[in-house]
Write an enzyme that holds these catalytic residues in place. Structure first.
Site, PDB file in Angstrom:
ATOM      1  N   LYS A  27      18.749 -20.277  12.694  1.00  0.00           N
ATOM      2  CA  LYS A  27      18.570 -21.679  12.553  1.00  0.00           C
ATOM      3  C   LYS A  27      17.261 -22.290  11.972  1.00  0.00           C
ATOM      4  O   LYS A  27      17.407 -23.223  11.322  1.00  0.00           O
ATOM      5  CB  LYS A  27      18.664 -22.474  14.010  1.00  0.00           C
ATOM      6  CG  LYS A  27      17.422 -21.831  15.121  1.00  0.00           C
ATOM      7  CD  LYS A  27      17.662 -22.313  16.435  1.00  0.00           C
ATOM      8  CE  LYS A  27      16.457 -21.740  17.195  1.00  0.00           C
ATOM      9  NZ  LYS A  27      16.766 -20.417  17.633  1.00  0.00           N
ATOM     10  N   ARG A 102      15.220 -27.828  24.161  1.00  0.00           N
ATOM     11  CA  ARG A 102      15.425 -26.599  24.794  1.00  0.00           C
ATOM     12  C   ARG A 102      16.267 -26.545  26.272  1.00  0.00           C
ATOM     13  O   ARG A 102      16.400 -25.635  26.938  1.00  0.00           O
ATOM     14  CB  ARG A 102      14.257 -25.682  24.942  1.00  0.00           C
ATOM     15  CG  ARG A 102      13.821 -25.190  23.698  1.00  0.00           C
ATOM     16  CD  ARG A 102      12.504 -24.608  23.703  1.00  0.00           C
ATOM     17  NE  ARG A 102      11.800 -24.034  22.516  1.00  0.00           N
ATOM     18  CZ  ARG A 102      12.032 -22.988  21.675  1.00  0.00           C
ATOM     19  NH1 ARG A 102      13.066 -22.086  22.191  1.00  0.00           N
ATOM     20  NH2 ARG A 102      11.535 -22.890  20.540  1.00  0.00           N
ATOM     21  N   ARG A 141      13.272  -7.207  11.942  1.00  0.00           N
ATOM     22  CA  ARG A 141      12.395  -8.249  11.222  1.00  0.00           C
ATOM     23  C   ARG A 141      10.845  -7.874  11.010  1.00  0.00           C
ATOM     24  O   ARG A 141      10.391  -7.098  12.086  1.00  0.00           O
ATOM     25  CB  ARG A 141      12.433  -9.606  11.913  1.00  0.00           C
ATOM     26  CG  ARG A 141      11.671 -10.561  11.237  1.00  0.00           C
ATOM     27  CD  ARG A 141      12.230 -11.974  11.665  1.00  0.00           C
ATOM     28  NE  ARG A 141      11.718 -12.105  13.092  1.00  0.00           N
ATOM     29  CZ  ARG A 141      12.418 -13.212  13.898  1.00  0.00           C
ATOM     30  NH1 ARG A 141      13.236 -13.937  13.538  1.00  0.00           N
ATOM     31  NH2 ARG A 141      12.021 -13.222  15.037  1.00  0.00           N
ATOM     32  N   ARG A 174       6.212  -8.087  14.836  1.00  0.00           N
ATOM     33  CA  ARG A 174       5.343  -8.917  15.943  1.00  0.00           C
ATOM     34  C   ARG A 174       5.944  -8.282  17.268  1.00  0.00           C
ATOM     35  O   ARG A 174       6.876  -7.710  17.486  1.00  0.00           O
ATOM     36  CB  ARG A 174       5.866 -10.196  15.871  1.00  0.00           C
ATOM     37  CG  ARG A 174       5.584 -10.877  14.377  1.00  0.00           C
ATOM     38  CD  ARG A 174       5.905 -12.465  14.593  1.00  0.00           C
ATOM     39  NE  ARG A 174       7.068 -12.782  15.530  1.00  0.00           N
ATOM     40  CZ  ARG A 174       7.616 -14.253  15.250  1.00  0.00           C
ATOM     41  NH1 ARG A 174       6.912 -15.020  14.966  1.00  0.00           N
ATOM     42  NH2 ARG A 174       8.708 -14.464  15.913  1.00  0.00           N
ATOM     43  N   ARG A 185      14.315 -12.533  25.859  1.00  0.00           N
ATOM     44  CA  ARG A 185      14.235 -13.737  25.238  1.00  0.00           C
ATOM     45  C   ARG A 185      15.827 -14.327  25.154  1.00  0.00           C
ATOM     46  O   ARG A 185      15.983 -15.400  25.324  1.00  0.00           O
ATOM     47  CB  ARG A 185      13.643 -13.831  23.812  1.00  0.00           C
ATOM     48  CG  ARG A 185      12.248 -13.600  23.325  1.00  0.00           C
ATOM     49  CD  ARG A 185      11.929 -13.084  22.134  1.00  0.00           C
ATOM     50  NE  ARG A 185      12.209 -14.133  21.409  1.00  0.00           N
ATOM     51  CZ  ARG A 185      12.026 -14.068  20.009  1.00  0.00           C
ATOM     52  NH1 ARG A 185      11.815 -12.951  19.378  1.00  0.00           N
ATOM     53  NH2 ARG A 185      12.349 -15.004  19.100  1.00  0.00           N
TER      54      ARG A 185
END
Length: 230
Positions: A27, A102, A141, A174, A185
């Site tokens: 997104k 959210r 990532r 990260r 998450r």
């Protein structure tokens, strides 16, 4: 045969476009591209927090100690910042929201704010991606510590291992991109944010796209839908 030039929108956006989807659905990438193509602001709550804190506004002074403590900034402050931001002249032709709202209370208040603006009805786009694909994308990532440039162990590695092509900074994974954290998450997303998708579906303001395809393919379909909606 000459290559086609960059896509130019037939109509101005003239609405709030809300990009929804699980972490890793793409997104953020789509939001930035749509905003660039339509020449409208790409808004994120993180950017708004940082701006208000840097300028030491009243809202920034209220938010800073909460942010420094690692706690979530209350909806009241977030929505005040958003209301102030979307009233600025650069939002007159619309804007793109990335990762907000959210929760249902955020969505309800956001729609109240948007109802006061001279824009068309907002539109939410849900980028649907299988959970295992999301995990694969995020775990692969890698991010530059200095400039935030994004790389991937499966698609785009820096030319020199561990060194950013853009600024030369260190490229790392990260902590919140580790698999155990990613799965947590995702669980949080489905519990808290998935109901927002249903909120916009009930209101007839939802588009759903298969976000598991190549980013360029998803972008072309999204732009085509926006053009047909006018």
């Amino acid at each position: 045969m000459a290559e086609a030039g960059p896509r130019v929108p037939v109509h101005p956006l003239r609405r709030a476009l809300i990009l929804l989807g699980a972490p890793g659905a793409g997104k953020g990438t789509q939001a930035k591209e749509v905003a660039r193509i339509y020449c409208v602001p790409h808004l994120s709550t993180g950017d708004m927090f940082r701006e208000h804190v840097a300028k030491q506004t009243e809202l920034g002074r209220r938010a800073k100690p909460i942010m420094d403590s690692g706690k979530l900034v209350p909806d009241e402050i977030v929505l005040e910042m958003l209301e102030e931001r979307v009233a600025r002249p650069d939002c007159a032709d619309g804007f793109v929201l990335d990762g907000f709202p959210r929760t249902i209370p955020q969505a309800e208040r956001l729609e109240e704010i948007l109802g006061l603006l001279p824009l068309r009805r907002s539109l939410a786009v849900d980028l649907k991606v299988d959970a295992e694909e999301v995990v694969r994308r995020i775990v692969s990532r890698r991010t530059c510590k200095s400039c935030g440039a994004i790389y991937s162990t499966t698609a785009k590695l820096p030319r020199e291992a561990g060194k950013c092509d853009v600024c030369g900074g260190e490229v790392i994974q990260r902590p919140d991109d580790r698999e155990d954290v990613v799965r947590q998450r995702l669980a949080t997303y489905h519990e808290q944010t998935q109901p927002v998708v249903e909120f916009y579906r009930r209101r007839g303001q939802l588009l759903e796209l298969d976000g598991s395809r190549q980013m360029a393919v998803v972008q072309q379909e999204l732009l085509g839908l926006l053009e047909r909606l006018g």
